[in-house]
Write an enzyme that holds these catalytic residues in place. Structure first.
Site, mmCIF file in Angstrom:
data_model
loop_
_atom_site.group_PDB
_atom_site.id
_atom_site.type_symbol
_atom_site.label_atom_id
_atom_site.label_comp_id
_atom_site.label_asym_id
_atom_site.label_seq_id
_atom_site.Cartn_x
_atom_site.Cartn_y
_atom_site.Cartn_z
ATOM 1 N N ASP A 22 41.267 38.424 21.710
ATOM 2 C CA ASP A 22 41.979 39.409 22.523
ATOM 3 C C ASP A 22 43.321 38.766 22.865
ATOM 4 O O ASP A 22 43.388 37.878 23.707
ATOM 5 C CB ASP A 22 41.194 39.711 23.803
ATOM 6 C CG ASP A 22 41.945 40.633 24.743
ATOM 7 O OD1 ASP A 22 42.635 41.554 24.253
ATOM 8 O OD2 ASP A 22 41.853 40.437 25.968
ATOM 9 N N GLU A 48 42.217 42.130 18.334
ATOM 10 C CA GLU A 48 42.623 43.402 18.937
ATOM 11 C C GLU A 48 44.098 43.632 18.650
ATOM 12 O O GLU A 48 44.926 42.747 18.818
ATOM 13 C CB GLU A 48 42.365 43.374 20.439
ATOM 14 C CG GLU A 48 42.618 44.700 21.112
ATOM 15 C CD GLU A 48 42.226 44.709 22.570
ATOM 16 O OE1 GLU A 48 43.106 44.997 23.403
ATOM 17 O OE2 GLU A 48 41.044 44.439 22.879
ATOM 18 N N ASP A 102 38.966 38.531 29.684
ATOM 19 C CA ASP A 102 39.675 38.427 28.403
ATOM 20 C C ASP A 102 38.737 37.778 27.376
ATOM 21 O O ASP A 102 38.799 38.084 26.195
ATOM 22 C CB ASP A 102 40.943 37.584 28.576
ATOM 23 C CG ASP A 102 41.832 38.134 29.667
ATOM 24 O OD1 ASP A 102 42.741 38.917 29.350
ATOM 25 O OD2 ASP A 102 41.606 37.788 30.844
#
EC number: 3.1.21.10
Length: 188
Positions: free
Chosen positions: A14, A74, A149
């Site tokens: 991420d 992502e 996260d």
């Protein structure tokens, strides 16, 4: 249907410019297992270029530690602040470059797709994603990180796991008429 594999390691990332999350899944057969999850803390770096160097070094370190077969990352979502988007894109690119330098294939997933894959809701909160991952991977409360996260990075890896054996849809259709035109054999 998920295709069984002997063993595969998926690194999920991420991207972030303050906190970058990551998660590592081991797949045996069709069973996923979390083997690592954490963050790359970039808050102590005032200079954006030093952050990028740290991202590169840490991602390479994670790659060398866990030897992933694939990277799921992502994709940055469109925001109003162009400068923030640029910095986030650079951070993502540096992480991708680290994987590419080790010949690791990369797949990008939109945040909506990751949330949908994990929770069934593309608008799910970070807490809902973390809760579902905890249940699906049978993680204890102690395994759950302070920074979500990290669970977002793990969610990218889990989303990629769910895509295993599902070929990408090559044909896109703009309407039923378009579908019929491209598939006359399927219409009676």
């Amino acid at each position: 249907m998920i295709q069984p594999v002997k063993e595969k390691i998926i690194l999920g990332i991420d991207p972030g410019t303050t906190i970058m999350g990551y998660g590592v899944l081991r797949i045996k057969g069709t069973k996923p297992e979390m083997i690592a999850m954490g963050i790359i803390d970039l808050r102590k770096f005032a200079n954006h270029y030093l952050k990028l160097r740290h991202i590169h070094e840490r991602v390479l370190g994670i790659i060398e530690s866990y030897l992933p077969d694939e990277l799921a990352i992502e994709a940055p979502f469109f925001g109003k602040n162009v400068q923030s988007m640029l910095k986030l894109g650079r951070a993502q690119g540096v992480a991708m470059a680290a994987a590419l330098s080790r010949d690791i294939p990369i797949t990008e997933y939109a945040p909506l797709k990751i949330k949908m894959a994990i929770t069934g809701n593309g608008q799910a909160s970070k807490e809902q994603v973390a809760d579902m991952l905890q249940r699906m991977l049978r993680l204890s409360k102690e395994d759950m990180p302070v920074f979500m996260d990290a669970t977002d990075g793990l969610a990218a890896a889990y989303c990629h796991f769910l895509q295993m054996g599902r070929p990408a849809v090559e044909k896109g259709y703009s309407s039923w008429k378009d579908f019929i035109a491209k598939n006359p054999d399927k219409v009676k």
